[in-house]
Design a protein around this motif. Structure first.
Motif, PDB file in Angstrom:
ATOM      1  N   ALA A   2      35.554  27.897  56.070  1.00 22.08           N
ATOM      2  CA  ALA A   2      34.493  27.948  55.064  1.00 22.08           C
ATOM      3  C   ALA A   2      34.744  29.122  54.128  1.00 22.08           C
ATOM      4  O   ALA A   2      35.548  30.006  54.419  1.00 22.08           O
ATOM      5  N   THR A   3      34.066  29.080  53.026  1.00 20.01           N
ATOM      6  CA  THR A   3      34.084  30.225  52.115  1.00 20.01           C
ATOM      7  C   THR A   3      32.696  30.854  52.130  1.00 20.01           C
ATOM      8  O   THR A   3      31.690  30.150  52.063  1.00 20.01           O
ATOM      9  N   PRO A  32      27.472  23.311  52.820  1.00 13.15           N
ATOM     10  CA  PRO A  32      28.192  23.368  54.095  1.00 13.15           C
ATOM     11  C   PRO A  32      29.537  24.096  54.022  1.00 13.15           C
ATOM     12  O   PRO A  32      29.909  24.815  54.934  1.00 13.15           O
ATOM     13  N   GLY A  33      30.259  23.909  52.945  1.00 16.49           N
ATOM     14  CA  GLY A  33      31.595  24.501  52.866  1.00 16.49           C
ATOM     15  C   GLY A  33      31.631  25.855  52.194  1.00 16.49           C
ATOM     16  O   GLY A  33      32.661  26.536  52.209  1.00 16.49           O
ATOM     17  N   LEU A  34      30.535  26.218  51.560  1.00 17.48           N
ATOM     18  CA  LEU A  34      30.502  27.490  50.840  1.00 17.48           C
ATOM     19  C   LEU A  34      29.108  28.094  51.015  1.00 17.48           C
ATOM     20  O   LEU A  34      28.124  27.551  50.536  1.00 17.48           O
ATOM     21  N   ARG A  35      29.062  29.154  51.762  1.00 14.82           N
ATOM     22  CA  ARG A  35      27.767  29.757  52.061  1.00 14.82           C
ATOM     23  C   ARG A  35      27.560  31.020  51.230  1.00 14.82           C
ATOM     24  O   ARG A  35      28.491  31.814  51.047  1.00 14.82           O
ATOM     25  N   ASP A  54      37.850  31.844  57.896  1.00 16.89           N
ATOM     26  CA  ASP A  54      37.050  31.809  56.669  1.00 16.89           C
ATOM     27  C   ASP A  54      37.708  32.627  55.551  1.00 16.89           C
ATOM     28  O   ASP A  54      38.510  33.530  55.806  1.00 16.89           O
ATOM     29  N   LEU A 152      39.451  26.168  47.425  1.00 18.80           N
ATOM     30  CA  LEU A 152      39.029  24.840  47.873  1.00 18.80           C
ATOM     31  C   LEU A 152      40.127  23.818  47.602  1.00 18.80           C
ATOM     32  O   LEU A 152      40.456  22.997  48.457  1.00 18.80           O
ATOM     33  N   SER A 155      42.909  24.384  50.045  1.00 16.23           N
ATOM     34  CA  SER A 155      42.545  23.901  51.379  1.00 16.23           C
ATOM     35  C   SER A 155      42.619  22.389  51.466  1.00 16.23           C
ATOM     36  O   SER A 155      43.059  21.817  52.465  1.00 16.23           O
ATOM     37  N   GLN A 159      45.008  20.148  53.807  1.00 18.13           N
ATOM     38  CA  GLN A 159      44.441  19.107  54.670  1.00 18.13           C
ATOM     39  C   GLN A 159      45.199  17.794  54.478  1.00 18.13           C
ATOM     40  O   GLN A 159      45.524  17.105  55.455  1.00 18.13           O
TER      41      GLN A 159
END
Lengths: 163, 429
Positions: A2-3, A32-35, A54, A152, A155, A159
């Protein structure tokens, strides 16, 4: 993976609140992927905010001889923060530099830890940033958007390659 | 006549700022001063004229480490003034909130502030390099304390959910349930922390202290109980002012507390433990015994072990409360104001905290008095330092200085409740 974007500061002490202001500029990214996290201090709990894989951006105010609004960027995964950033400005909590040093000793650094330090000009009582620091906050928010987007994409590419 | 001077400009690993001065003349300690020079904070003054319901949120701002203690003493004192008693699940939730604060505060002090003294490190970061498991365990345990305070208080520092009469919002059972799994781990971690602290090399030192703490009929004290001492004190909180007096001492901005007609006394973990060992849960009692603690401990350097035992208790008690929890029918009961004076003592992690408020018929605060635990321990800290230095004059200066700092940290002084920055000077004439 995550970021995280962690803004540190007290909005009632003028430019000290710049980290929190930056995170408010980025609140639309929270998901969800970036807090996006705002906090008033960098205590020992900072170590538990992130996981090993992270990518973390930390934004905090700094004081120093540079003009207000000056933006410093450090890759804290690669090296310790400069000596003048390692002590705590408070006798009540650990400073950001100490929290990162603790994470390093415990082998708890995230995959990448980028620190943006924005030099403030007024740390007196009251809300609102000085003009130069307000502009710097917007600029740092813009840079983090770009960097987060680049990470992102990277990543997603990784993936796909793994798949 | 021989003389030398030791100076420590910054005593680190205490919360807040103050200074200390010890003078030695002809191999005799002739003066030991624990100086607190924090500028006046005016909390008692600016409470006057505010509504009685504002006291918990205002006084929480006195301290970032023990805001729950300030909130608890404030709400109990206001409810005492208004003739209201909070019982049942709301009372249990208050105890649970206090468990969270004790875990947070005790673990931070044990592992990050005090342990480096015993192991010979200048700070927790350098200690963590050699003792990563202990530090990581402490960080995780502290986080569990933070989570309890967050669930009940709305946030981990300066919680905002406490009100006179109860809470603004009571948690659902399913919100507390996840804490149980964490606390089961936490209980094991706290037990391990007791073992870890028990293995530390503890300086040989003890005192004939008068221990003062709350004592409740059937529980280890957080919010309620009579105020007792091992020298016969046994009073309700409302009689505090008849037995304790605050004195202005020129060198400090925090008032010195003494027993009326007596001298220094000690509040905090050693006092609570000595006066309430039989009220600890079985698992906490067993941990204490296994660590070599008797039912009374008079060596303040062993307070690090007692804090670990109290952390075991806090985890155990939190598990019990969550396991038994039935949500209250209402998050708070009504507390209509009435003219009167309310009194309350509760047990902050570092000792008993006294609040007294006089309010008028419309609930406006007319007078406030707050006596924090660190202010109460000031005189005892000075007495400890005087005896400690006197018994160790042969030590090299740096070693003696370190032991003085360590002795101050025995009290986990929350200096910012009443202080600022600690400077240590030992002057040998």
């Amino acid at each position: 993976m995550a970021t995280l974007v962690i803004g540190i500061g007290n909005r009632h002490r003028r430019d000290d609140g710049v980290g929190v202001v930056v995170t408010s500029f980025l609140s639309d990214l929270d998901g969800p992927g970036l807090r996006i996290i705002s906090t008033d201090s960098a205590d020992v709990g900072l170590v538990d905010r992130w996981s090993a894989d992270d990518t973390v951006f930390v934004v905090d105010a700094a004081s120093g001889d540079d003009p207000p609004g000056t933006i410093h960027r450090f890759d804290a995964t690669a090296a310790s923060l400069p000596a003048q950033m390692r002590g705590s400005p408070s006798t009540h909590v650990l400073g950001l530099g100490e929290a990162i040093a603790l994470a390093r000793v415990l082998n708890r650094l995230p995959r990448q830890l980028i620190v943006y330090a924005i030099v403030g000009g007024d740390f007196g009582y009251g809300g609102g940033l000085t003009t130069a620091v307000q502009d710097a906050a917007a600029e740092v928010a813009r840079r983090i958007r770009c960097e987060a987007a680049a990470r992102l994409r990277e990543s997603m590419k990784q993936q796909r390659e793994e798949d | 006549m021989s003389g030398r001077t030791i100076k420590v400009d910054y005593l680190s690993r205490v919360e807040g700022e103050g200074s200390l001065f010890v003078r030695i003349k002809d191999e005799q300690v002739v003066d030991a001063q624990f100086k607190i020079f924090e500028p006046p904070r005016f909390f008692e003054a600016f409470l006057r004229g505010r509504h009685f319901t504002e006291a918990p949120d205002i006084t929480a701002r006195i301290c970032g480490i023990c805001p729950v203690a300030y909130q608890m003493s404030a709400v109990h004192a206001m409810e005492d003034a208004c003739g209201v008693k909070v019982e049942g699940p709301l009372r249990e939730l208050r105890r649970l909130l206090y468990c969270g604060e004790w875990i947070e505060s005790h673990v931070l002090h044990i592992s990050m502030l005090h342990a480096p003294d015993f192991l010979g490190y200048p700070d927790a970061i350098r200690m963590a390099a050699d003792h990563p498991e202990a530090v990581q365990r402490a960080l995780t345990l502290k986080k569990i304390g933070n989570e309890i305070v967050t669930v009940l208080g709305g946030r981990e520092i300066h919680p905002i959910n406490v009100k006179v009469g109860g809470f603004h919002r009571a948690p659902r059972a399913r919100e507390l349930a996840p804490l149980s799994e964490r606390l089961k781990w936490g209980l094991d971690a706290a037990l391990e922390t007791v073992r870890w602290t028990a293995a530390l090399e503890i300086p040989d030192f003890s005192g004939d202290y008068e221990f003062v703490a709350l004592r409740h009929s059937d529980e280890y004290p957080f919010n309620e109980g009579k105020l007792v001492s091992d020298r016969g004190l046994d009073i309700p909180s409302r009689e505090y002012d008849h037995h304790f007096v605050e004195e202005h001492v020129e060198r400090t901005h925090a008032l010195h507390s003494i027993r009326m007609g007596g001298g220094a006394y000690m509040v905090g973990p050693l006092a609570r433990y000595a006066l309430n060992f039989d009220r600890l849960s079985p698992v906490a009692q067993e941990a204490a015994r296994a660590a070599g603690l008797g039912p009374i401990c008079r060596n303040p350097f062993r307070s690090i072990i007692v804090r670990a035992v109290e952390t075991v208790y806090a985890c155990d008690e939190a598990l019990r409360i969550i396991g038994d929890y039935e949500p209250p029918p209402s998050p708070a009961i009504a507390v209509p104001p009435r003219a009167g004076t309310g009194y309350a003592c509760t047990e902050a992690p570092r000792g008993m905290l006294y609040h007294r408020y006089r309010i008028d018929g419309s609930g406006i605060i007319r007078d406030a008095k707050i006596v924090p635990p660190t202010a109460q321990n000031q005189k005892q800290i000075e007495d400890d330092l005087r005896r400690l230095v006197q018994g160790r004059l042969e030590l090299p200066q740096d070693q003696l200085t370190r032991q003085c700092e360590q002795a101050i940290r025995n009290y986990d002084p929350c200096i910012s409740c009443a202080t600022h920055f600690l400077r240590l000077t030992i002057e040998r004439l």
